[in-house]
Design a protein around this motif. Structure first.
Motif, PDB file in Angstrom:
ATOM      1  N   GLY A 153       0.796  -1.208   0.000  1.00  0.00           N
ATOM      2  CA  GLY A 153       0.000   0.000   0.000  1.00  0.00           C
ATOM      3  C   GLY A 153       0.828   1.257   0.000  1.00  0.00           C
ATOM      4  O   GLY A 153       0.305   2.348   0.184  1.00  0.00           O
ATOM      5  N   ALA A 154       2.152   1.155  -0.172  1.00  0.00           N
ATOM      6  CA  ALA A 154       3.010   2.327  -0.103  1.00  0.00           C
ATOM      7  C   ALA A 154       3.457   2.725  -1.487  1.00  0.00           C
ATOM      8  O   ALA A 154       3.676   1.902  -2.360  1.00  0.00           O
ATOM      9  CB  ALA A 154       4.230   2.048   0.771  1.00  0.00           C
ATOM     10  N   ASP A 155       3.630   4.021  -1.676  1.00  0.00           N
ATOM     11  CA  ASP A 155       4.196   4.548  -2.897  1.00  0.00           C
ATOM     12  C   ASP A 155       5.650   4.861  -2.644  1.00  0.00           C
ATOM     13  O   ASP A 155       6.010   5.395  -1.609  1.00  0.00           O
ATOM     14  CB  ASP A 155       3.459   5.834  -3.316  1.00  0.00           C
ATOM     15  CG  ASP A 155       1.992   5.566  -3.585  1.00  0.00           C
ATOM     16  OD1 ASP A 155       1.178   6.414  -3.196  1.00  0.00           O
ATOM     17  OD2 ASP A 155       1.684   4.509  -4.160  1.00  0.00           O
ATOM     18  N   ARG A 210       0.608 -10.849  -0.117  1.00  0.00           N
ATOM     19  CA  ARG A 210       0.031 -10.011  -1.161  1.00  0.00           C
ATOM     20  C   ARG A 210       1.042  -9.025  -1.728  1.00  0.00           C
ATOM     21  O   ARG A 210       0.724  -8.277  -2.650  1.00  0.00           O
ATOM     22  CB  ARG A 210      -1.175  -9.246  -0.606  1.00  0.00           C
ATOM     23  CG  ARG A 210      -2.279 -10.137  -0.074  1.00  0.00           C
ATOM     24  CD  ARG A 210      -3.434  -9.325   0.495  1.00  0.00           C
ATOM     25  NE  ARG A 210      -4.023  -8.453  -0.502  1.00  0.00           N
ATOM     26  CZ  ARG A 210      -3.932  -7.125  -0.488  1.00  0.00           C
ATOM     27  NH1 ARG A 210      -3.252  -6.525   0.482  1.00  0.00           N
ATOM     28  NH2 ARG A 210      -4.496  -6.391  -1.424  1.00  0.00           N
ATOM     29  N   HIS A 211       2.240  -9.005  -1.159  1.00  0.00           N
ATOM     30  CA  HIS A 211       3.264  -8.055  -1.589  1.00  0.00           C
ATOM     31  C   HIS A 211       3.850  -8.510  -2.920  1.00  0.00           C
ATOM     32  O   HIS A 211       4.290  -9.652  -3.064  1.00  0.00           O
ATOM     33  CB  HIS A 211       4.362  -7.975  -0.530  1.00  0.00           C
ATOM     34  CG  HIS A 211       5.223  -6.755  -0.646  1.00  0.00           C
ATOM     35  ND1 HIS A 211       6.003  -6.487  -1.738  1.00  0.00           N
ATOM     36  CD2 HIS A 211       5.414  -5.719   0.208  1.00  0.00           C
ATOM     37  CE1 HIS A 211       6.653  -5.354  -1.558  1.00  0.00           C
ATOM     38  NE2 HIS A 211       6.311  -4.868  -0.378  1.00  0.00           N
ATOM     39  N   ARG A 212       3.888  -7.621  -3.893  1.00  0.00           N
ATOM     40  CA  ARG A 212       4.356  -7.973  -5.235  1.00  0.00           C
ATOM     41  C   ARG A 212       5.736  -7.402  -5.541  1.00  0.00           C
ATOM     42  O   ARG A 212       6.171  -7.424  -6.693  1.00  0.00           O
ATOM     43  CB  ARG A 212       3.353  -7.466  -6.273  1.00  0.00           C
ATOM     44  CG  ARG A 212       1.966  -8.083  -6.116  1.00  0.00           C
ATOM     45  CD  ARG A 212       0.993  -7.545  -7.137  1.00  0.00           C
ATOM     46  NE  ARG A 212      -0.339  -8.126  -6.979  1.00  0.00           N
ATOM     47  CZ  ARG A 212      -1.390  -7.797  -7.711  1.00  0.00           C
ATOM     48  NH1 ARG A 212      -1.269  -6.874  -8.666  1.00  0.00           N
ATOM     49  NH2 ARG A 212      -2.557  -8.375  -7.501  1.00  0.00           N
ATOM     50  N   ARG A 253      10.112  -7.143   0.195  1.00  0.00           N
ATOM     51  CA  ARG A 253       9.242  -7.946   1.066  1.00  0.00           C
ATOM     52  C   ARG A 253       9.863  -8.124   2.444  1.00  0.00           C
ATOM     53  O   ARG A 253       9.163  -8.074   3.457  1.00  0.00           O
ATOM     54  CB  ARG A 253       8.964  -9.309   0.421  1.00  0.00           C
ATOM     55  CG  ARG A 253       8.048  -9.254  -0.783  1.00  0.00           C
ATOM     56  CD  ARG A 253       7.486 -10.630  -1.114  1.00  0.00           C
ATOM     57  NE  ARG A 253       8.536 -11.580  -1.450  1.00  0.00           N
ATOM     58  CZ  ARG A 253       9.011 -11.772  -2.668  1.00  0.00           C
ATOM     59  NH1 ARG A 253       8.536 -11.064  -3.685  1.00  0.00           N
ATOM     60  NH2 ARG A 253       9.960 -12.662  -2.896  1.00  0.00           N
ATOM     61  N   LEU A 254      11.183  -8.331   2.472  1.00  0.00           N
ATOM     62  CA  LEU A 254      11.856  -8.485   3.762  1.00  0.00           C
ATOM     63  C   LEU A 254      11.792  -7.187   4.563  1.00  0.00           C
ATOM     64  O   LEU A 254      11.520  -7.205   5.774  1.00  0.00           O
ATOM     65  CB  LEU A 254      13.311  -8.899   3.545  1.00  0.00           C
ATOM     66  CG  LEU A 254      14.148  -9.085   4.819  1.00  0.00           C
ATOM     67  CD1 LEU A 254      13.537 -10.162   5.708  1.00  0.00           C
ATOM     68  CD2 LEU A 254      15.594  -9.426   4.462  1.00  0.00           C
TER      69      LEU A 254
END
Length: 268
Positions: free
Chosen positions: A8-10, A130-132, A138-139
């Motif tokens: 959800g972060a830009d 859900r992280h792409r 991701r870590l």
């Protein structure tokens, strides 16, 4: 700070290049929050101390505010913004911890907090599925979200400590406030840090003459020491003003939570 991404972060815009960036990195990466965040910390600590004198429900608004600022500040401290999902998840963990503390008996508080942590760590792992982004992203997201959740849940221990002794929480909060303000005074850290510790201990000395007695010395000193620890963390890696006004405000008080509760149980 280096920009990273979270669910959800830009991604933040890259830092400036050339001579400006070179001068920036040539400075010390440790930048203290300063007097304005210190005053806000003192106000928040004062609200907590005032509420603690009247019980858990009166202290709850200050604890919830502390948890919200802690969740947002930790992500920004780690270069992740806006990271909406992670912040909401961490803050929700803090609210769940508060509800658990209010719902259980005093003797069951540690187990309740550990139970909330277990459930929320599972939710953190599910969120990462859900992280792409890349494996490094991701870590970073996993560690930041887990740490933020841990901090917000642990902050709920302040609410548990109020049930043991509202006076103990008030003394520790006073130690945090005094140490934070003194540390923000102009001067080298080698001078202001010992003075800040002395200020926290001084609050304990003053409070020891009240109803709480000798345990106030340990509580005031612990509040001062934890405040310095929180300030150090919030000062690291070229922090922005936003970091100073979130993590720099909350972490001195949040860091005191895991010290205040066991001290209150052991000494009072």
């Amino acid at each position: 700070m280096n920009a990273r991404t979270a669910p959800g972060a830009d991604a933040e815009a890259p830092a400036g290049r050339g001579p400006t960036r070179a001068r920036h990195r040539a400075r010390s990466p440790i930048i203290s929050p300063g007097w304005q965040p210190a005053l806000l910390t003192a106000v928040l600590a004062g609200l907590l101390a005032a509420g603690a004198s009247f019980g858990q429900w009166a202290a709850l608004p200050a604890v919830v505010l502390l948890q919200a600022v802690t969740a947002a500040g930790w992500f920004r401290l780690n270069g992740m913004w806006p990271a909406r999902q992670g912040i909401v998840l961490a803050f929700a963990g803090g609210l769940a911890a508060d509800a658990a503390v209010l719902a259980v008996d005093e003797d069951d508080v540690p187990g309740a907090l550990l139970g909330v942590l277990g459930v929320w760590f599972l939710l953190v792992i599910v969120l990462q599925l859900r992280h792409r982004g890349s494996s490094d992203e991701r870590l970073d997201s996993l560690t930041a979200t887990s740490a933020s959740t841990l901090l917000t849940v642990v902050a709920g221990a302040l609410l548990a400590a109020v049930e043991v002794s509202g006076a103990a929480v008030a003394v520790a909060a006073g130690g945090v406030a005094a140490a934070t303000v003194v540390r923000a005074l102009p001067g080298p850290p080698a001078l202001t840090s010992p003075l800040a510790l002395a200020a926290g201990f001084g609050v304990g000395v003053w409070a020891s003459g009240q109803d709480i007695g000798t345990p106030a010395l340990a509580l005031g000193a612990a509040g001062g020491a934890c405040a310095l620890l929180g300030l150090r963390v919030a000062s690291y890696d070229f922090p922005s003003r936003f970091v100073h006004f979130t993590a720099g405000v909350a972490l001195p008080l949040t860091a005191a939570a895991p010290a205040v509760y066991p001290l209150a149980v052991a000494l009072l």
